[in-house]
Design an enzyme around this catalytic site. Structure first.
Site, PDB file in Angstrom:
ATOM      1  N   GLY A 208       0.825  -1.204   0.000  1.00  0.00           N
ATOM      2  CA  GLY A 208       0.000   0.000   0.000  1.00  0.00           C
ATOM      3  C   GLY A 208       0.852   1.243   0.000  1.00  0.00           C
ATOM      4  O   GLY A 208       2.055   1.201   0.275  1.00  0.00           O
ATOM      5  N   LYS A 214      -0.163   0.015   6.956  1.00  0.00           N
ATOM      6  CA  LYS A 214       0.471  -1.310   6.899  1.00  0.00           C
ATOM      7  C   LYS A 214       1.075  -1.694   8.258  1.00  0.00           C
ATOM      8  O   LYS A 214       0.822  -2.785   8.776  1.00  0.00           O
ATOM      9  CB  LYS A 214       1.551  -1.324   5.807  1.00  0.00           C
ATOM     10  CG  LYS A 214       1.035  -0.995   4.421  1.00  0.00           C
ATOM     11  CD  LYS A 214       2.124  -1.089   3.374  1.00  0.00           C
ATOM     12  CE  LYS A 214       3.185  -0.009   3.540  1.00  0.00           C
ATOM     13  NZ  LYS A 214       2.652   1.345   3.356  1.00  0.00           N
ATOM     14  N   GLU A 431      -6.059  33.112  -9.364  1.00  0.00           N
ATOM     15  CA  GLU A 431      -6.821  32.113  -8.624  1.00  0.00           C
ATOM     16  C   GLU A 431      -8.293  32.136  -9.025  1.00  0.00           C
ATOM     17  O   GLU A 431      -8.936  31.083  -9.084  1.00  0.00           O
ATOM     18  CB  GLU A 431      -6.676  32.340  -7.116  1.00  0.00           C
ATOM     19  CG  GLU A 431      -5.266  32.163  -6.584  1.00  0.00           C
ATOM     20  CD  GLU A 431      -4.701  30.787  -6.891  1.00  0.00           C
ATOM     21  OE1 GLU A 431      -5.476  29.817  -7.034  1.00  0.00           O
ATOM     22  OE2 GLU A 431      -3.465  30.671  -6.997  1.00  0.00           O
TER      23      GLU A 431
END
Length: 625
Positions: A208, A214, A431
């Protein structure tokens, strides 16, 4: 048998690095030579007893230092120094008193003297030290690599008395958790499985992305299994000396075999399990020998029943194929990024024990954090707690969590950064270009927020778009709208200032990369066709970036470049057209953004539904311009 043992010892002897031997003898020679030089370069000359008496008779002696061992240091009137060893002079007290009456300064001291055994020790001790050091160097090769403990396994055994992590502490990865729950059941009650012929998996590989949980899953297995649990990092096996890592693997499995059932967890196994034949040298390096030993222990001639090997990695593509075959790692457990429901469960776990106000909506937070892994969500709650404590509050509010989301994504606000009014205006239009085009395009993600407040290391402003739901497929139209939104900032600069700046550099990189993926990997170009072109990497080795080969011709490469250019230009044209159609609205909304510094997605949607003169009226009345 004795011949085989001798041959084995001879092979181990040959494995000693000759450079180490040369260095050892150079150091030893320097040390011995230094001892001789120190002894030979003494400022004091040795006298015999007869010479000493002659100097007394000639009245050349100025002072004497007599040690209780019989060693005498003598200084003459001209400043010369001599030494002699005459124990019998200690019995001649009247002789010494007579010398004192003659004006010779006599001083009695305690000392080790310079007897023959002291001189002998001066030479023998360094030699004994180097013999001992040489034995310690040889001993790891001749006695199972147990010399100075360097080959001892650094694996640690899980302490059952410390607070346990259980499967109740793991959320968002239900399928992976269910796989491991079955393994725990197998370890606790193997008879119920063996009755129908099922055998215990020899290896479990947790795969992963970083932060998906994990290692947390491994901790949960350690807390639930009820069997000895040994954990180690892949990098702990590899050392400078060849053979040490392989010995550590053998020692680890030897210790685990003493138990009826045991679990060995190797974190970041790619540090030792990288594909063999990937180095620039031969196949006899330390890492490859360690891997060979691990392969044999997992599934070799000797059967290791009752031992389950768990490993975690985020790079399964570089692991050796022999390590991944059935019989070694039988199960590959994929740990994906959590979905909406998973993120909600993870947030609830991390909120336990924290003072959260009732108005904090966990579902809303989960909606606003697509793509977040477990580690990101834990960091989010911690950031929110830090913000609440920093503001003197005793509980965490929703506004703390929302600010924490933006901190995780873009970093903390940097209001102290001084930006000129002209640059602020350019940033506002840039933006707003992203935000308004993203709002107008049907397949773009909804705009959540647009701001010109600097954040993090380099963001002078940003537009936050959050999808309404988790998506696992992306259509061609969605790719085009994403690229168009990325390019809208540059288009806005050119439209309103008739100039372009460096602010769109990252946007251009992302847009070009996305267009390249569409053509080369996803076959979304009519001209190129539904073919997955790409680069053949072959074996993983140190110079792989230099040796990548393309599986398409130069003519195809020209066509790919042409198609990428076409996609970018078409999307840029669409972005510019959308902004031109709403030019007046953009100008008035930009004035509002410059005053407020931040506009939410809901406010932007409300403003875009109004006419330009209405937006102007709102701006003039609300801000009294």
């Amino acid at each position: 048998m004795s011949d085989d043992k001798n041959n084995k010892n001879n092979k181990n002897q040959k494995r000693i690095n000759p450079v180490i031997i040369v260095i050892y003898f150079i150091i030893a020679s320097i040390m011995v030579l230094s001892i001789f030089l120190i002894n030979n370069n003494s400022n004091q000359s040795e006298l015999t007893y007869d010479q000493f008496l002659q100097m007394i008779n000639e009245e050349r002696v100025a002072s004497m230092q007599v040690e209780n061992t019989g060693s005498i240091n003598l200084t003459t009137k001209d400043g010369s120094e001599f030494e002699l060893y005459a124990p019998r002079i200690l019995q001649e007290r009247e002789f010494l008193y007579g010398l004192a009456n003659k004006g010779i300064n006599i001083k009695f001291v305690e000392g080790i003297g310079s007897s023959w055994w002291v001189n002998l020790l001066t030479y023998l001790l360094p030699i004994a030290f180097f013999i001992f050091l040489w034995i310690m160097i040889l001993r790891p090769r001749n006695s199972g690599n147990r010399g100075i403990g360097v080959s001892k396994s650094p694996a640690k055994k899980y302490d059952v008395n410390r607070p346990k992590v259980t499967f109740n502490d793991v959320a968002g990865i239900q399928e992976a958790k269910e796989e491991l729950i079955d393994i725990v059941k197998f370890l606790k009650n193997p008879d119920s499985f063996s009755k129908i012929g099922a055998r215990m998996p020899k290896g479990l590989l947790l795969v992963g992305e970083p932060g998906t949980g994990k290692t947390l899953l491994a901790r949960a297995v350690a807390g639930e299994a009820g069997v000895p649990f040994y954990f180690i990092s892949g990098s702990d096996f590899v050392e400078m000396f060849v053979g040490v890592g392989a010995s550590r693997v053998r020692e680890l499995f030897k210790e685990a075999k003493k138990e009826k059932s045991a679990i060995i967890f190797i974190d970041e196994i790619d540090a030792v399990g990288r594909a063999r034949g990937a180095g620039l040298g031969g196949g006899n390096d330390e890492r490859e020998q360690t891997l060979n030993s691990l392969l044999v222990e997992m599934d070799g001639f000797e059967v290791n029943s009752g031992i389950v090997v768990m490993a975690a990695t985020n790079r399964p593509d570089i692991l050796d194929r022999a390590l991944l075959r059935p019989g070694r790692f039988d199960k590959k457990i994929i740990i994906d990024r959590p979905d909406l429901e998973g993120r909600e469960e993870i947030l609830k776990i991390h909120m336990k024990g924290k003072k959260i106000e009732p108005n904090v909506d966990v579902h809303t937070l989960a909606l606003r954090t697509p793509g977040f892994v477990g580690a990101d969500l834990e960091n989010l709650i911690n950031e929110a707690a830090l913000l609440a404590a920093g503001n003197g509050r005793k509980t965490i509010k929703m506004e703390d969590c929302e600010e924490a989301i933006e901190r995780v994504i873009a970093g903390p606000e940097r209001k102290s950064r001084i930006i000129s009014e002209n640059e602020r205006r350019i940033i506002a239009f840039h933006e707003l270009g992203h935000a308004i085009v993203g709002h107008l395009l049907p397949n773009a993600d909804p705009v959540h927020k647009v701001t010109i407040v600097p954040r993090g290391h380099s963001a002078l402003g940003y537009t936050l778009q959050i999808p309404e739901e988790d998506k696992f497929l992306t259509s061609k139209s969605e790719f085009y709208d994403r690229i168009t939104t990325m390019l809208a900032g540059r288009a806005s600069e050119e439209l309103f200032f008739n100039e372009i700046t460096s602010g769109a550099g990252n946007d251009l990189k992302r847009a070009t990369k996305l267009a390249k993926v569409m053509i080369l990997q996803l076959g979304m170009s009519k001209k190129i066709g539904p073919i997955a072109w790409g680069e053949e990497e072959g074996e993983v080795f140190l110079g792989k970036d230099l040796a990548k080969t393309k599986n398409y011709s130069e003519d195809t490469a020209d066509e790919v470049d042409s198609e990428i250019r076409k996609i970018i230009n078409d999307c840029y044209k669409i972005a510019k057209e959308k902004l031109e159609e709403n030019k007046e609205k953009v100008e008035y909304i930009a004035d509002i953004l410059l005053k407020k510094e931040t506009i939410s997605g809901d406010d932007l949607e409300e403003l875009m539904e109004k006419e330009a003169y209405q937006i102007k009226y709102i701006y003039e009345t609300k801000y009294k311009v």
